[in-house]
Design a protein around this motif. Structure first.
Motif, PDB file in Angstrom:
ATOM      1  N   ARG A   5      67.697  35.946  28.091  1.00 59.13           N
ATOM      2  CA  ARG A   5      68.391  34.686  28.388  1.00 59.13           C
ATOM      3  C   ARG A   5      67.567  33.491  27.922  1.00 59.13           C
ATOM      4  O   ARG A   5      68.101  32.517  27.393  1.00 59.13           O
ATOM      5  CB  ARG A   5      68.635  34.600  29.898  1.00 59.13           C
ATOM      6  CG  ARG A   5      69.252  33.294  30.378  1.00 59.13           C
ATOM      7  CD  ARG A   5      70.677  33.138  29.909  1.00 59.13           C
ATOM      8  NE  ARG A   5      71.287  31.920  30.427  1.00 59.13           N
ATOM      9  CZ  ARG A   5      72.477  31.477  30.070  1.00 59.13           C
ATOM     10  NH1 ARG A   5      73.191  32.142  29.190  1.00 59.13           N
ATOM     11  NH2 ARG A   5      72.962  30.363  30.582  1.00 59.13           N
ATOM     12  N   LYS A   6      66.244  33.569  28.114  1.00 59.82           N
ATOM     13  CA  LYS A   6      65.368  32.470  27.723  1.00 59.82           C
ATOM     14  C   LYS A   6      65.406  32.264  26.207  1.00 59.82           C
ATOM     15  O   LYS A   6      65.513  31.131  25.722  1.00 59.82           O
ATOM     16  CB  LYS A   6      63.941  32.758  28.175  1.00 59.82           C
ATOM     17  CG  LYS A   6      62.973  31.615  27.938  1.00 59.82           C
ATOM     18  CD  LYS A   6      61.571  31.981  28.400  1.00 59.82           C
ATOM     19  CE  LYS A   6      61.540  32.216  29.895  1.00 59.82           C
ATOM     20  NZ  LYS A   6      60.153  32.481  30.369  1.00 59.82           N
ATOM     21  N   PHE A   7      65.349  33.370  25.458  1.00 57.64           N
ATOM     22  CA  PHE A   7      65.394  33.253  23.998  1.00 57.64           C
ATOM     23  C   PHE A   7      66.748  32.721  23.533  1.00 57.64           C
ATOM     24  O   PHE A   7      66.833  31.986  22.554  1.00 57.64           O
ATOM     25  CB  PHE A   7      65.098  34.603  23.349  1.00 57.64           C
ATOM     26  CG  PHE A   7      63.640  34.924  23.257  1.00 57.64           C
ATOM     27  CD1 PHE A   7      62.791  34.146  22.488  1.00 57.64           C
ATOM     28  CD2 PHE A   7      63.115  36.012  23.938  1.00 57.64           C
ATOM     29  CE1 PHE A   7      61.441  34.437  22.387  1.00 57.64           C
ATOM     30  CE2 PHE A   7      61.763  36.314  23.850  1.00 57.64           C
ATOM     31  CZ  PHE A   7      60.921  35.517  23.084  1.00 57.64           C
ATOM     32  N   MET A   8      67.827  33.095  24.231  1.00 58.62           N
ATOM     33  CA  MET A   8      69.146  32.602  23.859  1.00 58.62           C
ATOM     34  C   MET A   8      69.229  31.089  24.043  1.00 58.62           C
ATOM     35  O   MET A   8      69.764  30.375  23.190  1.00 58.62           O
ATOM     36  CB  MET A   8      70.228  33.279  24.696  1.00 58.62           C
ATOM     37  CG  MET A   8      71.646  32.943  24.243  1.00 58.62           C
ATOM     38  SD  MET A   8      72.909  33.401  25.445  1.00 58.62           S
ATOM     39  CE  MET A   8      72.643  32.159  26.701  1.00 58.62           C
ATOM     40  N   ILE A   9      68.682  30.596  25.163  1.00 59.37           N
ATOM     41  CA  ILE A   9      68.702  29.153  25.414  1.00 59.37           C
ATOM     42  C   ILE A   9      67.881  28.416  24.365  1.00 59.37           C
ATOM     43  O   ILE A   9      68.286  27.370  23.844  1.00 59.37           O
ATOM     44  CB  ILE A   9      68.175  28.858  26.830  1.00 59.37           C
ATOM     45  CG1 ILE A   9      69.161  29.383  27.878  1.00 59.37           C
ATOM     46  CG2 ILE A   9      67.956  27.353  27.024  1.00 59.37           C
ATOM     47  CD1 ILE A   9      68.677  29.253  29.300  1.00 59.37           C
ATOM     48  N   LEU A  10      66.705  28.956  24.037  1.00 53.62           N
ATOM     49  CA  LEU A  10      65.875  28.338  23.003  1.00 53.62           C
ATOM     50  C   LEU A  10      66.592  28.342  21.663  1.00 53.62           C
ATOM     51  O   LEU A  10      66.548  27.357  20.908  1.00 53.62           O
ATOM     52  CB  LEU A  10      64.537  29.071  22.887  1.00 53.62           C
ATOM     53  CG  LEU A  10      63.575  28.905  24.068  1.00 53.62           C
ATOM     54  CD1 LEU A  10      62.355  29.812  23.886  1.00 53.62           C
ATOM     55  CD2 LEU A  10      63.133  27.448  24.200  1.00 53.62           C
ATOM     56  N   GLY A  11      67.292  29.432  21.359  1.00 53.55           N
ATOM     57  CA  GLY A  11      68.065  29.496  20.124  1.00 53.55           C
ATOM     58  C   GLY A  11      69.182  28.480  20.103  1.00 53.55           C
ATOM     59  O   GLY A  11      69.437  27.835  19.081  1.00 53.55           O
ATOM     60  N   ASP A  12      69.867  28.318  21.234  1.00 52.37           N
ATOM     61  CA  ASP A  12      70.945  27.337  21.326  1.00 52.37           C
ATOM     62  C   ASP A  12      70.425  25.917  21.099  1.00 52.37           C
ATOM     63  O   ASP A  12      71.057  25.107  20.415  1.00 52.37           O
ATOM     64  CB  ASP A  12      71.619  27.424  22.694  1.00 52.37           C
ATOM     65  CG  ASP A  12      72.429  28.702  22.854  1.00 52.37           C
ATOM     66  OD1 ASP A  12      72.668  29.381  21.840  1.00 52.37           O
ATOM     67  OD2 ASP A  12      72.805  29.019  24.000  1.00 52.37           O
ATOM     68  N   LEU A  13      69.276  25.608  21.703  1.00 48.94           N
ATOM     69  CA  LEU A  13      68.692  24.279  21.523  1.00 48.94           C
ATOM     70  C   LEU A  13      68.306  24.048  20.064  1.00 48.94           C
ATOM     71  O   LEU A  13      68.463  22.945  19.529  1.00 48.94           O
ATOM     72  CB  LEU A  13      67.466  24.111  22.425  1.00 48.94           C
ATOM     73  CG  LEU A  13      67.762  24.035  23.934  1.00 48.94           C
ATOM     74  CD1 LEU A  13      66.450  24.037  24.724  1.00 48.94           C
ATOM     75  CD2 LEU A  13      68.576  22.796  24.259  1.00 48.94           C
TER      76      LEU A  13
END
Length: 292
Positions: A5-13
């Motif tokens: 989930r953390k990597f997904m949020i960083l990717g989205d940003l």
């Protein structure tokens, strides 16, 4: 919060940052095209980008297998078509119009996935298509119901962006994302060079403003966004990427009005609102239903 989930949020940003840079770069390019022809601008831009990414990630790029190198170059050429047609289109349309039209890839990406996987994306996507097509017609048709060539070229660029997002998603799995970005830059430069030498005269000299635009568009506007998006697509879906990238239309329109005084007529406003509504529907309706 788990690591995925953390990597997904960083990717989205990261993708959201790419969208902002895309919107800003459209404004910069339009301001610089008075001093250089579009294809030569793209070639110089991609040459700067290739040098930048190879300088940083060249060793990783050279270590990749031949198949991955060719896949990266092919993907870069697909995006190069978007840039080349978009650069010519900006001679005949506004940066705001082009940004909103290209943002329609947010609808065409899930439709393409449907065609490839035979899985119906949902009626909310069909609604988005209808809204975006209505908005596109409003942007492309003037009072005489003729098509603005700049908007038509922008629509072709949007289709190329759609293909690019799907190709990155296909090839980035299991590969070095930064190395793949290097070969994308090389592929982009190659196609732009062919078009520049074939269709436009060699520029005798370039104004200082044009060189500034080339350097900015090559480093920040392409090299940085290329790496950010390619890495981000390791951790999120192509539809999600397209949704986030669609915000570049908002950024481009606002910056076009504020920075270079582009007009905002009621027709453009209404058409853009339809496209924006279609873009929002892709994400908002599934969220209201509790879908992921």
């Amino acid at each position: 919060m788990d690591a995925k989930r953390k990597f997904m949020i960083l990717g989205d940003l990261a993708v959201l940052l790419v969208a902002f840079i895309w919107g800003a770069t459209n404004v910069v390019i339009r301001d610089a095209l008075g001093g250089i022809t579009p294809f030569w601008f793209c070639f110089l831009r991609f040459a700067v980008a290739s040098a930048a990414v190879m300088l940083i990630f060249g060793r990783r790029a050279m270590a990749m297998p031949r198949r991955a190198k060719l896949a990266g170059a092919f993907t870069g050429m697909a995006f190069s078509l978007a840039y080349l047609s978009g650069a010519v289109g900006l001679l005949y349309t506004t940066a705001g119009n082009q940004s909103f039209i290209i943002s329609m890839s947010v609808v065409f990406v899930p439709l393409s996935v449907w065609l490839l996987t035979k899985k119906f994306p949902g009626w909310h996507v069909m609604l988005s298509v209808a809204l975006c097509l209505a908005g596109l017609a409003g942007l492309m048709l003037d009072g005489n119901f003729s098509v603005n060539p700049g908007d038509a070229l922008s629509a072709f660029a949007m289709l190329c962006v759609t293909a690019y997002i799907l190709l990155v998603q296909k090839f980035v799995a299991g590969e070095d994302a930064c190395g793949l970005a290097c070969w994308q830059a090389v592929g982009s430069m190659f196609l732009a060079a062919v078009c520049a030498f074939a269709f436009e005269p060699f520029p005798a000299e370039l104004a200082r403003a044009a060189w500034i635009a080339v350097v900015y568009a090559g480093t920040i506007g392409y090299a940085l966004t290329l790496v950010l998006q390619t890495v981000a697509q390791k951790y999120t879906s192509p539809t999600h990427v397209a949704i986030l990238l669609s915000t570049s239309g908002i950024f481009g329109s606002l910056l076009g009005v504020v920075c270079i005084g582009e007009p905002m007529t009621w027709r453009i406003f209404a058409a853009s609102a339809l496209i924006f509504s279609g873009v929002v529907a892709v994400e908002a309706i599934p969220a209201l239903r509790g879908k992921k």
